[in-house]
Motif scaffolding. Structure first.
Motif, short mmCIF file in Angstrom:
data_model
loop_
_atom_site.label_atom_id
_atom_site.label_comp_id
_atom_site.label_asym_id
_atom_site.label_seq_id
_atom_site.Cartn_x
_atom_site.Cartn_y
_atom_site.Cartn_z
N LYS A 160 0.83 -1.19 0.00
CA LYS A 160 0.00 0.00 0.00
C LYS A 160 0.87 1.25 0.00
CE LYS A 160 -2.00 1.56 3.59
NZ LYS A 160 -2.65 1.46 4.87
N LEU B 148 2.31 9.44 -5.59
CA LEU B 148 2.30 10.82 -5.15
C LEU B 148 3.54 11.57 -5.58
CD1 LEU B 148 0.75 10.23 -1.69
CD2 LEU B 148 -0.25 11.48 -3.58
N PHE B 149 4.66 10.90 -5.62
CA PHE B 149 5.86 11.59 -6.01
C PHE B 149 6.07 11.53 -7.53
CE2 PHE B 149 6.86 10.75 -1.50
CZ PHE B 149 6.95 12.07 -1.13
N ASP C 248 14.65 8.62 6.28
CA ASP C 248 14.41 8.20 4.91
C ASP C 248 14.17 6.71 4.78
OD1 ASP C 248 14.83 10.84 4.05
OD2 ASP C 248 17.00 10.53 4.11
N SER D 246 11.47 5.07 5.31
CA SER D 246 10.10 4.66 5.03
C SER D 246 10.10 3.77 3.80
CB SER D 246 9.22 5.89 4.77
OG SER D 246 9.03 6.60 5.95
N ASN E 135 11.09 4.11 0.12
CA ASN E 135 12.20 5.05 -0.11
C ASN E 135 13.55 4.41 0.11
OD1 ASN E 135 10.21 6.86 -0.43
ND2 ASN E 135 10.77 8.18 1.28
N LEU F 185 2.24 16.37 2.44
CA LEU F 185 3.40 15.93 1.68
C LEU F 185 4.31 17.11 1.32
CD1 LEU F 185 1.72 13.20 -0.51
CD2 LEU F 185 3.46 12.85 1.24
N ARG G 61 6.11 17.90 4.45
CA ARG G 61 7.09 16.86 4.73
C ARG G 61 8.38 17.15 3.97
NH1 ARG G 61 6.12 10.38 4.57
NH2 ARG G 61 8.28 9.78 4.69
N ASP H 154 12.28 18.32 5.28
CA ASP H 154 13.14 17.16 5.02
C ASP H 154 14.52 17.34 5.64
OD1 ASP H 154 12.96 14.70 2.83
OD2 ASP H 154 15.01 15.31 3.30
N LEU H 155 15.08 16.21 6.07
CA LEU H 155 16.38 16.21 6.73
C LEU H 155 17.50 16.69 5.81
CD1 LEU H 155 18.12 15.32 9.20
CD2 LEU H 155 18.14 13.03 8.24
N PRO I 246 7.41 10.42 8.90
CA PRO I 246 8.07 9.25 8.34
C PRO I 246 7.74 8.04 9.22
CG PRO I 246 9.70 10.77 9.27
CD PRO I 246 8.36 11.41 9.42
N GLY I 247 7.88 6.84 8.67
CA GLY I 247 7.50 5.63 9.39
C GLY I 247 7.99 5.59 10.82
N SER I 248 9.26 5.94 11.02
CA SER I 248 9.83 5.81 12.35
C SER I 248 9.22 6.79 13.34
CB SER I 248 11.34 6.04 12.29
OG SER I 248 11.62 7.30 11.75
#
Lengths: 468, 474
Positions: A8, A16-17, A281, A283, A286, B133, B136, B140-141, B419-421
């Motif tokens: 997903k 999206l990107f 980064d 995720s 990515n 987005l 985000r 960004d880092l 981000p996921g983390s």
């Protein structure tokens, strides 16, 4: 559960990107049409359908998580069945809602005739509720297509309830052969210590980070932990930990965390962008693009994940063909894989972990029985194997069915596994997200004191969720 | 009047009244019925079902009383969600109302006010996902991607210029970790040659972990072994990494490179610097006319001055001190940096909404009072504080309370921006409902319990707000 989220998120960020990428699979799909046509001729004479070739007719419903490309691939699998039996198959791809949807449908009293779920936990739950039917008598000789490890995963109270149709081998490291070459590494590591040496070599080169670590909400870190744990301690110890018969505060877990810290290096020295970069980064997906970028140069050499990673490899990449691989994203870049190495002398080198989708029979009709028998046959799995992005745990599926060397190696590792253990986190019903968070916690701070604290916490969480 | 009549009839003849009531109202009822059935089906039934689920086990087969609520308050990940909701409620509604007010007041007195307002309102029209987005990316880092870190980098570079071979502090690199051949670390982050050298001798030092991009930028050439010079010291500093001979760390290999532009210093046996030089494009250097004695060559720390590493705005590091606390206390007391980044983004989204409502309130203000204040000699600021804001109070309260409800339910910006983390540390109640109920297995009991709690939190605020909007007093 994992791959669902994975898929997903993968699809989401890609759209999206705007990284418009004609899937490699889509390309193969064109070829597949011809393959399917020829297959169906073979199939109509095949043993799997011999009994049902007298055109049963009617219809049958089947649910699975697969959508988009995977849905097309699965429909290609079903086509020859429909043609030869005259049964119309109504397929619904439920995506990440598969578990929820099936649960609701069973509760509501109108489940599909056949359903494929991505975890053995659901199979056990449904078997306990008598919502699914035992399969031994229906499948007959087809049960012999699966190794003991797989049959056990589909067995509840000594009765076989499922057919493992699709599997994911998580015992893999995907790497960019051109980066390995540029760093002066000519052969892939076969032992744990060699992997660490190669990491140092790549780091010394200064241009590429050894590892692009996927972190996401923690599940890729759990996968890494699971790989290490099973290689260090073996399948039995792994199953004990999964069932919380072994404590998280045991030395086996502590040692595994120590090995993991070695792999990432002090404060993430071996990771792309260090620890902060891995968290920012990492995720999904990515983390894969730094090893396999659609344009520009790669920045890292390898990434740990299962075969579903290949669906995020850009379409201009070809499965590893050694010498012709280049660093340029426009001139023949490739991807390749090696098995996650075990420590030297470990007896558990051939124990692997992964996940899969199991087919279950919810309503017993002539049509649904024929369908589940068909799914257990090697000919059904061979169709998808040929389309790519698929590995079957069915040992009767010929390795020649796989379209490229990478998936062939993947399938070989899977079917020849001495022991197969199911992705541990997916079995932690009730505290899976907490487990992922704990994994991220240890990753960031692998100090002895923190590991002790987190392990104690994990024991508490596991006890609260599993009841022991 | 109808109702009055009906009441009267009720006392005397209930049956007749009912009959009449049905006859008079059946048309209205017929029109309302689909709406009512619809509401019952999609609002009332799900609400009741959720409350029921919250009292049952995960597969909704066994009544467990308040067990799910107990586990909500004893699970650290859910406590984190409560904490984050509190952080959002404490910060967001105040600032969005304040900024909305400022913008509304200021746009009253500029030209092109409509165009300006349109720009401010625009973010409400965008989908929150798109906005999230965009933000985000802004946070960004990587300074090459995120504009916030790019600004930080520019400022940081004014104060400390990165060296020719900047260390990567993101992976904890130090000068010592670059040393490969005849080089060792020394205090102050410099490298010094291990072996001593006399005039007439040569020095070779090998470093590693230099990226090919750096070498290319500096025009590094193939290293050449140094030639002795009479009365002087010659040497070479080279990138001691060869893809063809990865384990060779003692000799020069043809695919290696010299290290240009390195600032070096010659130190005598007492440790004081007697000469300095810079390496050429093949990494060679020389010191001529050196007095007799024993020397070492230093590679100065300025060569390795680190480049800027971005602030991890979307990370979970806490801005409140929480080290040493246990897990539960950390869940309750830490405020992750990403909360602030997300609140800033969310203010950008909702400031336009606040501005529109407050602007409408401003337009309806009694101008005479404002003019009176002006005539009495009140300054702009005094007028705003003592006249405008008190008169606007009802509107400001409505905006504030609406925003409180809004952030109690905040969901999509977190799912898309973190981000996921950071998803776990940044979670809120609404996101927890989704994650517990619909992903990673089904935990309908706990998810429903959170939903019920969230409902109980929102309802009083909502009723209060409804009465306020209707013009009643709270």
């Amino acid at each position: 559960m994992k791959e669902i989220i994975t898929t997903k998120r993968g699809v989401m960020s890609r759209n999206l990107f705007g990284r418009a990428k004609a899937s490699r699979k889509a390309l193969i799909a064109a070829v597949a049409l011809t393959t399917v046509a020829s297959m169906s001729i073979i199939l109509s004479n095949g043993p799997a359908l011999a009994a049902s070739s007298k055109k049963i007719g009617g219809s049958v419903s089947i649910w699975a998580e697969w959508t988009s490309t995977e849905q097309q691939d699965f429909k290609a699998v079903l086509q020859p069945f429909e043609d030869s039996t005259g049964i119309t198959v109504h397929y619904t791809g439920k995506g990440s809602n598969m578990d929820t949807a099936l649960d609701a449908a069973v509760a509501g009293g109108s489940p599909p005739a056949v359903a494929l779920v991505p975890d053995p936990g659901t199979l056990d739950t449904l078997a306990a509720k008598h919502a699914i039917k035992p399969l031994a008598s229906i499948l007959g000789t087809e049960t012999k297509n699966y190794g003991t490890a797989w049959s056990n995963l589909a067995t509840y109270k000594k009765k076989l309830y499922g057919v493992w149709f699709k599997a994911a081998n998580k015992n893999t490291v995907y790497y960019n052969p051109a980066v390995f070459k540029a760093a002066g590494i000519s052969s892939t590591p076969t032992s744990w210590s060699q992997l660490l040496t190669d990491e140092t070599t790549i780091a010394n080169g200064g241009t590429y980070a050894p590892v692009s670590l996927c972190t996401d909400i923690g599940w890729p870190v759990a996968d890494l932990f699971q790989n290490l744990f099973v290689k260090l301690n073996g399948a039995t110890a792994y199953d004990n930990l999964a069932a919380h018969k072994t404590k998280w505060s045991s030395s086996a877990v502590t040692n595994t965390f120590a090995e993991m810290a070695q792999l990432t290096g002090v404060s993430g020295a071996n990771l792309l962008g260090g620890m902060k970069g891995a968290l920012a980064d990492g995720s999904w997906p990515n983390c894969t693009t730094s090893v396999f970028p659609a344009s520009g140069s790669p920045t890292a050499a390898m990434v740990f994940e299962a075969d579903f990673l290949t669906s995020n490899v850009p379409s201009n990449y070809t499965p590893g063909n050694g010498s012709s691989c280049t660093l340029s994203a426009t001139a023949s870049p490739c991807y390749d894989t090696f098995n996650f190495p075990a420590p030297t002398g470990s007896a558990f080198g051939a124990d692997i972990q992964g996940s899969g989708d199991v087919a279950m029979l919810l309503t017993s009709t002539r049509q649904s029985k024929a369908l589940i028998k068909y799914l257990a046959s090697p000919s059904a799995a061979a169709i998808w194997a040929n389309l790519g992005g698929f590995v079957s745990p069915n040992k009767k599926v010929s390795l020649n069915s796989y379209p490229d060397s990478v998936s062939k190696a993947d399938a070989k590792a899977l079917t020849s596994a001495k022991a197969f253990v199911f992705s541990l986190d997916d079995l932690q019903v009730g505290w899976e997200p907490a487990l992922w968070a704990d994994m991220l916690n240890v990753l960031q701070n692998p100090s002895t004191s923190n590991v002790t604290t987190v392990e104690a916490l994990m024991d508490t969480q596991a006890k609260a969720a599993l009841g022991h | 009047m109808t109702s009055l009549t009906a009441e009267g009839l009720k006392v005397t003849a209930p049956r007749a009244r009912q009959h009449g009531w049905w006859r008079r109202n059946w048309v209205s009822l017929a029109f309302i019925a689909p709406g009512i059935i619809w509401l019952l089906a999609i609002v009332v039934y799900p609400t009741i079902a959720t409350i029921r689920f919250s009292l049952y086990n995960e597969s909704a087969t066994k009544f467990v009383g308040l067990h799910n609520f107990a586990s909500v308050f004893s699970t650290d990940t859910i406590l984190t969600a409560f904490k984050n909701n509190v952080v959002w409620v404490l910060i967001f509604p105040f600032f969005v109302t304040f900024i909305g007010l400022m913008v509304a007041v200021l746009t009253e007195r500029i030209r092109w006010a409509t165009a300006f307002k349109a720009v401010i309102v625009m973010p409400i029209v965008f989908s929150t996902t798109a906005s999230a987005l965009v933000w985000r990316t802004i946070f960004d880092l990587d300074p090459h991607v995120g504009v916030v870190n790019a600004i930080e980098q520019t400022v940081s570079d004014w104060f400390s210029t990165p060296g020719a071979y900047p260390l990567n502090s993101a992976i904890g690199q130090t000068a010592v970790s670059l040393a490969s051949f005849n080089a060792t670390g020394a205090p102050g982050g410099l490298l010094v040659s291990k072996s001593a050298v006399q005039p007439g001798g040569t020095v070779m030092m090998g470093l590693t972990r230099i990226s090919s991009a750096t070498l290319q930028t500096l025009g590094a050439k193939t290293p050449v072994a140094p030639q002795t010079i009479a009365g002087g010291i010659a040497g070479l500093v080279w990138n001691d990494f060869s893809p063809s001979q990865t384990s060779n760390t003692t000799t020069i290999v043809s695919d290696e490179h010299g290290l240009p532009n390195l600032r070096l210093s010659l130190v005598n046996s007492t440790g004081s610097s007697v000469a300095s030089t810079v390496t050429n494009s093949s990494g060679d250097f020389s010191f001529s006319h050196v007095a007799p004695g024993s020397y070492h060559v230093e590679v100065l720390a300025s060569n390795f001055q680190t480049s800027f590493v971005g602030t991890f705005w979307l990370g979970s590091q806490s801005i409140t001190p929480t080290s040493g606390l246990n897990q539960t206390a950390q869940s309750l007391l830490s405020v992750p940096l990403i909360d602030l980044a997300m609140i800033i983004s969310y203010i950008w989204i909702w400031a336009g909404f606040a501005m529109v409502l407050i602007g409408a309130g401003l337009a309806a203000l009694n101008r005479e009072v404002l003019e009176a204040a002006e005539i009495d000699g009140a300054t702009e600021w005094q007028t705003l504080r003592r006249v405008t804001i008190p008169m606007l109070a009802p509107v400001l309260t409505v905006v504030f309370v609406t925003m409180v409800i809004n952030v109690l339910k905040v969901f999509d910006i977190i799912l898309n921006m973190a981000p996921g983390s950071s998803q776990g540390p940044a979670t809120t109640l609404a996101l927890s409902i989704y994650n517990d109920g619909f992903t990673g297995g089904i935990h309908s009991g706990v998810a429903s319990a959170i939903a019920v709690i969230l409902f109980l939190l929102v309802v009083p605020v909502m009723f209060w707000n409804l009465r306020k909007i209707k013009g009643g007093s709270p």
